[in-house]
Design an enzyme around this catalytic site. Structure first.
Site, PDB file in Angstrom:
ATOM      1  N   LYS A  86     -17.674 -81.622  60.244  1.00  0.00           N
ATOM      2  CA  LYS A  86     -19.039 -81.824  59.750  1.00  0.00           C
ATOM      3  C   LYS A  86     -19.223 -81.378  58.300  1.00  0.00           C
ATOM      4  CE  LYS A  86     -21.845 -82.367  63.793  1.00  0.00           C
ATOM      5  NZ  LYS A  86     -20.977 -82.041  64.956  1.00  0.00           N
ATOM      6  N   GLU A 108     -31.656 -81.725  60.683  1.00  0.00           N
ATOM      7  CA  GLU A 108     -31.960 -81.452  62.079  1.00  0.00           C
ATOM      8  C   GLU A 108     -30.673 -80.951  62.721  1.00  0.00           C
ATOM      9  OE1 GLU A 108     -31.059 -84.420  60.991  1.00  0.00           O
ATOM     10  OE2 GLU A 108     -29.351 -84.697  62.348  1.00  0.00           O
ATOM     11  N   SER A 376     -11.483 -82.714  66.225  1.00  0.00           N
ATOM     12  CA  SER A 376     -12.641 -82.674  65.324  1.00  0.00           C
ATOM     13  C   SER A 376     -13.132 -81.264  65.020  1.00  0.00           C
ATOM     14  CB  SER A 376     -13.786 -83.509  65.910  1.00  0.00           C
ATOM     15  OG  SER A 376     -14.057 -83.101  67.237  1.00  0.00           O
TER      16      SER A 376
END
Ligand SMILES: *Cc1c(COP(=O)(O)O)cnc(C)c1O
Length: 397
Positions: A86, A108, A376
């Protein structure tokens, strides 16, 4: 006015109110201008290298390979700063916000991972940061709330509806519209109206670029590439490096939750149909009246009722295969990989790893095929859930 660049086949688009269109137009213009901005990309690449820790290794998992009788390589996004892919996107978008002269970013977050990545990038680059989070999630994810606050972000508690991600997203969009001149909205996955999915995909494509040259440098050809799919950003990031080579098969693994014959899953491409979610046309889990269904997954990062529209397109073109993995299969894979390799993956990533169990038995018996799995993120954030499962608690309430 229809924006052609906003579509992949029939999917994508900009299904938003007029107030938001102005901001999207401004964003698209700024992003187009970036294309020739050498300084921006030099700065971004420098940060990816020296701050995030790229490139991440492509690790040959020997024990796992011997176990499955095929050559398995793990793309180690878990080794990135803040523990997942991310940060690649958060850093890119916050840099872009700064470039556009914005003073504040908002985001968010559900489980808090995207919130932490955005708060990290905002701290680094000196921008104000508000993170919208449902009150229920704030209670469930205290550690990430502390992290964000320590990083200097303001965590805004959203008390509407079910008090989780969907309401937090709505509140963040409202806050963005109210201050649209000075605020940049940092989206956490390849979702939302154009140009967001394109931007996030571009920032995550570094995963695929690296993996492609890493496997080729080893003198190998990737026969299979596997990634988990929530909104779809880590998957499209790694897929993008292999899309042009039709001899590499691509697999997106969705959250099968308690099983796709129950109503507790997030298997969007397996069971969804075309609809509109968060400003884009894509596959959506919905009932017969078109209402978006509640979703479930043991992993907070995969319980999304939509999916990025390029995945919808790749699914319809049959360029990539999408399949569900249940909570239990993911937990079994998490334990297997931890014991065999000494790597504790995030539960999201464990969904991708669990797919080896389905894929490997279908492959050639006389030749070891080459498989890349995108890990990930790391599992630290999930220890609480893992221990509850091992203890036999019901984690599905
Ligand atoms: C958020 C998250 C995901 C899911 O998001 P995508 O946009 O589908 O990649 C997957 N893995 C980890 C570790 C995450 O934090």
């Amino acid at each position: 006015m229809e924006n052609k660049k906003a579509y992949f086949g029939e999917f994508g688009g900009q299904f938003v109110p007029e107030t938001v269109m102005t901001a999207l137009f401004e964003l698209e213009k700024a992003y187009d201008e970036l294309k020739d901005d050498k300084e921006f990309y030099e700065n971004f690449e420098d940060l990816l290298k020296n701050y995030v820790g790229r490139e991440t290794p492509l690790y040959y998992a020997k024990s796992l390979s011997d176990y499955y009788n095929h050559d398995i390589y793990l793309k180690r996004e878990d080794l990135n700063h803040t523990g997942a892919h991310k940060i690649n996107n958060a850093l890119g978008q916050v840099l872009l916000a700064k470039k556009m002269g914005k003073k504040k970013v908002i985001a968010e977050t559900g489980a808090g991972q995207h919130g932490v990545a955005t708060a990290t990038a905002a701290a680094l680059l000196g921008l104000e940061c508000d993170v919208y989070m449902g009150a229920v999630d704030i209670e469930r994810q205290k550690l990430n709330v502390f992290r964000m606050e320590l990083l200097g972000a303001k965590v805004v508690s959203v008390e509407d509806g079910l008090k989780t991600l969907k309401e937090a997203t709505t509140a963040a969009i409202q806050a963005w519209v109210a201050e649209i001149e000075t605020v940049f909205y940092v989206i956490g996955s390849v979702v939302g109206p154009h140009p967001y999915p394109t931007i996030v995909r571009d920032f995550q494509s570094v995963i695929g670029k690296e993996a492609r040259h890493q496997i080729e440098d080893l003198g190998k050809h990737a026969d299979h590439v596997i990634a988990c799919v929530g909104g779809g950003s880590n998957a499209i990031g790694i897929f993008s490096g292999f899309l042009d080579d039709k001899t590499t098969k691509l697999y997106g693994v969705e959250a099968g939750g308690l099983g796709i014959d129950t109503d507790k899953h997030a298997a969007t491409l397996t069971l969804g149909r075309e609809g509109i979610i968060h400003g884009m046309k894509t596959y959506v889990l919905q009932n017969k009246y078109g209402q978006i269904l509640p979703v479930h997954s043991i992993s907070a990062g995969l319980d999304y009722p939509g999916i990025e529209y390029e995945h919808s397109y790749l699914h319809d073109m049959k360029r990539a295969i999408y399949a569900p993995i249940t909570d239990k299969e993911a937990m079994d894979a998490l334990i297997l990989v931890t014991r065999k390799e000494g790597i504790i993956p995030a539960i999201e990533s464990a969904h991708a790893l669990a797919y080896l169990e389905k894929l490997c038995p279908t492959l050639s018996k006389d030749r070891r095929e080459t498989i890349i799995v995108n890990v990930s993120g790391r599992g630290d954030k999930d220890m609480h859930t893992v221990f509850s499962v091992l203890r036999g608690d019901d984690v599905n309430e």
